[in-house]
Design a protein around this motif. Sequence first.
Motif, PDB file in Angstrom:
ATOM      1  N   ARG A   1      39.442  49.274  70.249  1.00 48.81           N
ATOM      2  CA  ARG A   1      40.850  49.824  69.752  1.00 48.81           C
ATOM      3  C   ARG A   1      40.762  49.411  68.124  1.00 48.81           C
ATOM      4  O   ARG A   1      40.440  48.392  67.598  1.00 48.81           O
ATOM      5  N   MET A   2      40.978  50.496  67.517  1.00 39.98           N
ATOM      6  CA  MET A   2      40.872  50.510  65.992  1.00 39.98           C
ATOM      7  C   MET A   2      41.629  49.611  65.293  1.00 39.98           C
ATOM      8  O   MET A   2      42.852  49.879  65.472  1.00 39.98           O
ATOM      9  N   PRO A   3      41.552  48.854  64.360  1.00 36.86           N
ATOM     10  CA  PRO A   3      42.398  48.082  63.807  1.00 36.86           C
ATOM     11  C   PRO A   3      43.203  49.057  62.598  1.00 36.86           C
ATOM     12  O   PRO A   3      42.768  49.960  62.351  1.00 36.86           O
ATOM     13  N   TYR A   4      44.652  48.467  62.851  1.00 31.80           N
ATOM     14  CA  TYR A   4      45.704  49.267  61.965  1.00 31.80           C
ATOM     15  C   TYR A   4      45.879  50.627  62.489  1.00 31.80           C
ATOM     16  O   TYR A   4      46.933  50.691  62.575  1.00 31.80           O
ATOM     17  N   LEU A   5      45.016  51.355  62.913  1.00 31.91           N
ATOM     18  CA  LEU A   5      45.178  52.721  63.428  1.00 31.91           C
ATOM     19  C   LEU A   5      45.739  52.693  64.948  1.00 31.91           C
ATOM     20  O   LEU A   5      46.646  53.633  65.413  1.00 31.91           O
TER      21      LEU A   5
END
Length: 822
Positions: free
Chosen positions: A662-666
């Motif tokens: 899971r991409m941070p921030y996005l």
Amino acid sequence: MRLSTVFTSLLMLGLWVISAPAQLEFPTYHTQTDFALASPGGFRTGSQGYLNPAVLAYVHQGDLVFSFSDPGDSFKTYRQVGFSFAVPNFSFNLLNEKIPGLGRITNYNLALSWGGRRSSVGLGYHWATDTIGGFERKTRVTLGSLYRPNRYLSAGLTTTLATNSRQREYAGDLALRPLGDETLTLFGDYGLQEHSSVEEGHWSVGGIVELLDGMRLTARYFDTEAFNVGVNFSFGHESVTMQSHYDAEQEHLFNSYSVRLGGRERSVIRDRYLHQKRFIRVEMNGSLRYQTYQWFDDGKTLMDYIDWIQQAKEDPAVGGMMINLSGMKINREMLWELRQELLDFQSTGKTVIMYADRLGIDEYHFASVADQLVLDPEGMITLEGYLMGLTFIKGTLDKLGLAFDEWRYFKYKSAAEALSREGMSDGDREQRQALVDDYYQLAKDDICASRSLDPAELDRIINEEVLLSPQEALDAGLIDEIARWEGEGQELLETIVGKDKKLVSSEALVNTAPPVYPYWGEPRRIAVVYALGICAMDEGIKARQLSRVIEKIAKDTSIKAVILRVDSPGGDGLASDLVAEALRKCKEAGKPVVVSQGYVAASGGYWLSMYGDVIVAAPNTITGSIGVIGGWLYNAGIKESLGMTTDHVRVGDHADLGFGIRMPYLGWQIPDRNLNAEEQAEVETLIKSHYDVFVKKVAEGRGLPADEIEEIAQGRVWSGLDGMEIGLVDELGGLSTAIRLAKEKASIPADEPVTLVSYPRKGLVNVEQFMPRLLGVDLRTGQPDVLDYIQFRLEHNGQPLLMLPLEQMEGNDLFEVLKSME
């Protein structure tokens, strides 16, 4: 509280009788009719609600009325004088009357009404002051009701009650319009005081004949053998009334007069005096939407412009329209619809003048319809032709460490090409070329017809000149005048058509228009349902909510037909099918369904359309795309380059499908792996099965064999023009065409006004528009388009989709086009 409950309660209260007798201490019903041409329900708004407050539901704009009566032998003194002020559902009335030998009494009245044009109730409060010592006129309350089930019948009931005694009076009136309009009105009424026998009641009968619009003759006969004759002239916003009153011996008693100022009525006198002396000013800057919020939203809708043009067409006082195109940002399909409306406007001999500063080919296509086209001295026309193109991001994904597996089994279904290829496929190039060819031919035909240009010369201008200065455009015959729109535009109008024409705003046209529905009763209603944006359950078309709305419409007996306006590139097949099934059930409930396709109604957008009794599209609508596509976006190095790792436990051989970082921030969920051979085989079976269902449902909805639909399917998009030739579209047109067809299907006469009810209801206010002002930063800017696109694909990763490409299309971002119309 339901209107029927209020109606019943008021009638029960009005029929409440107290047995003890009392002396009459207020003026009776028939002694208050000196200024009334007819019974309360027989003419206009019935003495502004003085006798029956329920008629105030028919006041459409504010009115001021001044009335007086002479004593019969001179104008030096007056018998009665009155003043009335009325707005929708409220009025104030004052009546001063002379009591011979005693003095004067001033009667006051406040009245309110509730309800609609079919049935309404009202409440009036009366009080009085006088110059007669020892005289006391009781305050009283009038309860009224009005019932008009159709264009032919009006029935009213009133009960008047003294507030501090037991005095009561009951009255009823009935009016008939044998022809369903104001040509002939017959009326009668009857009033009865409490504890009086039926024989002791009083009545009157009469009629009104409208010889010409706004010119009426009236006559009224009373049970006392007295009678009145009168005449009423309407001059539009003003009208005058005169009546002569006679006794039983046919001796003249007195005359009464009324002067009204306020809401516009039909008037042959006004129309002849102002014949084509007005031009309507229309400012077309900004975008055009389908719906606006109820508060704090000054945006304009497509129906606003259509209404303005049609009202101006029907108004004899209007000679033309003057349209300012500066700052216009309207998509080509809507511009085509408005162009057709202006052609219809011109067919009545009226003039269209347009001013522009900068025009591209879409805008010039629209503007070429003008009788007089004016270009600013510093303006420019750019005739660049048409282009459709894509931005391919396969290389971008490679650099990011992402991979995309395109699940494509149909030649023209190109919605995922931008992620999987570096250029167009042959199928996509073929269908896009056909679209731009149709766009070009449509514009070329229309421009050459309107401007009397040789088609070869227009080709030369587009291919050799492209950019034209005002003088070059004038020399080429593309415009008629070089000038600047200053202020309100009156000076420019006078330069072109002379000083005898007056420029008025489009808003003034609406505000001063006569009643849209000049008949009794409620106009029949047609629902206009908007399906806008991607096909999704809780965004875009909001299928979960929209299907429930359509189900309610199917049960609403007041709705006679349904128009579905589609502007959608497709999306989730489940969302499309929910709405389509609700429309099919609506048809089965006996309501005609007409589909109006806008800028785009393809793939899932066509699924929405397929059960319509009639499908209407513009020639430049993007339609068709009967096909299904899917794809899988997954990790190809982004996890490793970011130094991220994953681990898991599982039960089930395929439980890890979709699992990844899971991409941070996005917030993106990026799967670790692609599908294996077994999983891909399952996906292929699923997509092809979904496609077969799509083809069969379209065949069912269009009444065509499935093999014929298969020949034009395979995901291919078509213009509306080609769509009609191959059977996907029934008629070329816009919303006006859909309204005409809906009326026809519902057996509503073409010239009968209807009420268009918009669904789903727009909210009270768009809170988002205030956010930048409150926080000092524009929170609506969002992330770059490429990130939007990747996020959309990840949110629908692995889902079979019925949709078009959402990338750049012919230089217009489809996301932005659809967003601007919400």
